[in-house]
Design an enzyme around this catalytic site. Structure first.
Site, PDB file in Angstrom:
ATOM      1  N   LEU A   1       1.554  -5.626   4.071  1.00  0.00           N
ATOM      2  CA  LEU A   1       1.477  -4.166   3.979  1.00  0.00           C
ATOM      3  C   LEU A   1       2.813  -3.563   3.572  1.00  0.00           C
ATOM      4  O   LEU A   1       3.867  -4.205   3.737  1.00  0.00           O
ATOM      5  CB  LEU A   1       1.085  -3.599   5.351  1.00  0.00           C
ATOM      6  CG  LEU A   1      -0.324  -3.916   5.846  1.00  0.00           C
ATOM      7  CD1 LEU A   1      -0.422  -3.612   7.344  1.00  0.00           C
ATOM      8  CD2 LEU A   1      -1.365  -3.126   5.058  1.00  0.00           C
ATOM      9  N   SER A   2       2.787  -2.339   3.098  1.00  0.00           N
ATOM     10  CA  SER A   2       4.024  -1.596   2.868  1.00  0.00           C
ATOM     11  C   SER A   2       4.759  -1.480   4.210  1.00  0.00           C
ATOM     12  O   SER A   2       4.145  -1.160   5.232  1.00  0.00           O
ATOM     13  CB  SER A   2       3.683  -0.206   2.322  1.00  0.00           C
ATOM     14  OG  SER A   2       4.863   0.541   2.165  1.00  0.00           O
ATOM     15  N   GLY A   3       6.033  -1.793   4.198  1.00  0.00           N
ATOM     16  CA  GLY A   3       6.819  -1.733   5.433  1.00  0.00           C
ATOM     17  C   GLY A   3       6.737  -2.979   6.290  1.00  0.00           C
ATOM     18  O   GLY A   3       7.326  -3.044   7.369  1.00  0.00           O
ATOM     19  N   SER A   4       6.009  -3.987   5.812  1.00  0.00           N
ATOM     20  CA  SER A   4       5.871  -5.208   6.628  1.00  0.00           C
ATOM     21  C   SER A   4       7.174  -6.003   6.671  1.00  0.00           C
ATOM     22  O   SER A   4       7.431  -6.748   7.625  1.00  0.00           O
ATOM     23  CB  SER A   4       4.721  -6.081   6.096  1.00  0.00           C
ATOM     24  OG  SER A   4       4.950  -6.438   4.742  1.00  0.00           O
ATOM     25  N   GLY A   5       7.996  -5.882   5.620  1.00  0.00           N
ATOM     26  CA  GLY A   5       9.266  -6.614   5.604  1.00  0.00           C
ATOM     27  C   GLY A   5       9.460  -7.509   4.391  1.00  0.00           C
ATOM     28  O   GLY A   5      10.440  -8.272   4.326  1.00  0.00           O
TER      29      GLY A   5
ATOM     30  N   SER B   1      10.413  -6.949   1.196  1.00  0.00           N
ATOM     31  CA  SER B   1      11.649  -6.765   0.413  1.00  0.00           C
ATOM     32  C   SER B   1      12.874  -7.212   1.214  1.00  0.00           C
ATOM     33  O   SER B   1      13.783  -7.838   0.666  1.00  0.00           O
ATOM     34  CB  SER B   1      11.853  -5.301   0.035  1.00  0.00           C
ATOM     35  OG  SER B   1      10.701  -4.776  -0.508  1.00  0.00           O
TER      36      SER B   1
ATOM     37  N   SER C   1       0.089  -7.003  -3.061  1.00  0.00           N
ATOM     38  CA  SER C   1      -0.995  -7.885  -3.543  1.00  0.00           C
ATOM     39  C   SER C   1      -2.126  -7.937  -2.508  1.00  0.00           C
ATOM     40  O   SER C   1      -2.304  -8.939  -1.837  1.00  0.00           O
ATOM     41  CB  SER C   1      -0.460  -9.283  -3.887  1.00  0.00           C
ATOM     42  OG  SER C   1       0.501  -9.766  -2.978  1.00  0.00           O
TER      43      SER C   1
END
Ligand SMILES: Nc1ncnc2c1ncn2[C@@H]1O[C@H](COP(=O)(O)OS(=O)(=O)O)[C@@H](OP(=O)(O)O)[C@H]1O
Ligand SMILES: Nc1ncnc2c1ncn2[C@@H]1O[C@H](COP(=O)(O)OP(=O)(O)O)[C@@H](O)[C@H]1O
Length: 199
Positions: A33-37, A39, A106
């Site tokens: 998810l967005s913010g999952s880590g 990056s 993805s």
């Protein structure tokens, strides 16, 4: 492909490049998810491998969605095209001997299966950045969950667009239960074990 005739024996072979680099090539595919880590982990892994002398490349939204995929949005169709182009790019880097870190939401199994097909199963390592939606939303690194909840962003992953967790990932990183350094170390260790010249 009409009138396209690849001439493979003219190019430097992948195996020669891998020997020169001192490691095998492959794709580490981070999904979550967005913010999952994704990056944060990918950047830490890139830094550590680069410092150790690896040929490592990081593909993420910052360098892909601004250029190669700058014409795409977040409908499921556009996400699929986004991932198709990224997978084709990753495949080229693998042929050039690189260890490629791909950091993309993805969101569906179908999309990730397509990426795996393009890259080749033997070169594809799926890493699930496994962070519950509540944790990602509490982090809200970019303020996007608040906007999605307020209806200012439509089709946000986990809110009103699907995320399907991988069923059998190569690595399953539970970031709510470990530090960034520990998550990154799991990935570095896996790359060092799997992508050796002997392996
Ligand atoms: N609707 C919607 N849904 C999800 N994410 C959104 C959306 N709109 C913008 N963003 C921002 O774009 C980043 C996700 O881009 P990706 O290329 O990884 O997405 S995808 O793989 O094509 O689904 C994602 O970045 P990360 O937070 O790094 O995951 C968001 O910041
Ligand atoms: N174990 C962990 N692994 C990765 N990120 C973590 C972890 N624990 C806390 N975080 C924090 O979660 C946030 C993840 O943000 P980011 O890396 O931008 O996620 P993504 O790229 O998936 O959208 C960062 O603020 C990071 O410091």
């Amino acid at each position: 492909m009409t009138n396209i005739h690849p001439i493979h024996d003219r190019i430097v072979q992948r195996a020669e490049r891998e020997i020169g680099n001192g490691h095998r090539a492959g794709v580490i595919w981070l999904t979550g998810l967005s913010g999952s880590g994704k990056s944060t982990i990918a950047a830490a892994v890139e830094r550590e491998l680069f410092t150790a002398g690896h040929f490592v490349v990081l593909l993420d939204g910052d360098n892909v969605r601004t250029g190669l995929c700058g014409d795409l949005g977040f409908s499921l169709e556009d996400r699929k095209e986004n991932i198709r182009r990224i997978a084709e790019t990753a495949r080229l880097f693998v042929a050039a001997g690189a260890q490629v870190l791909c950091s993309f939401v993805s969101p569906t199994r179908e999309i990730r299966a397509m990426a795996q097909d393009i890259i080749g199963a033997e070169d594809f390592y799926e890493v699930f950045v496994n962070t519950p939606l509540e944790v990602c939303e509490a982090r809200d690194v970019k303020g996007l969950y608040a906007k999605a909840r307020a209806g200012e962003i439509k089709g946000f992953t986990g809110i009103d667009s699907p995320y399907e967790a991988p069923e059998n990932p190569f690595l399953d990183l539970k970031t709510a239960e470990q530090t960034v350094a520990a998550s990154a170390q799991e990935v570095v260790r896996a790359i060092r074990n799997e992508l050796t010249l002997q392996g």
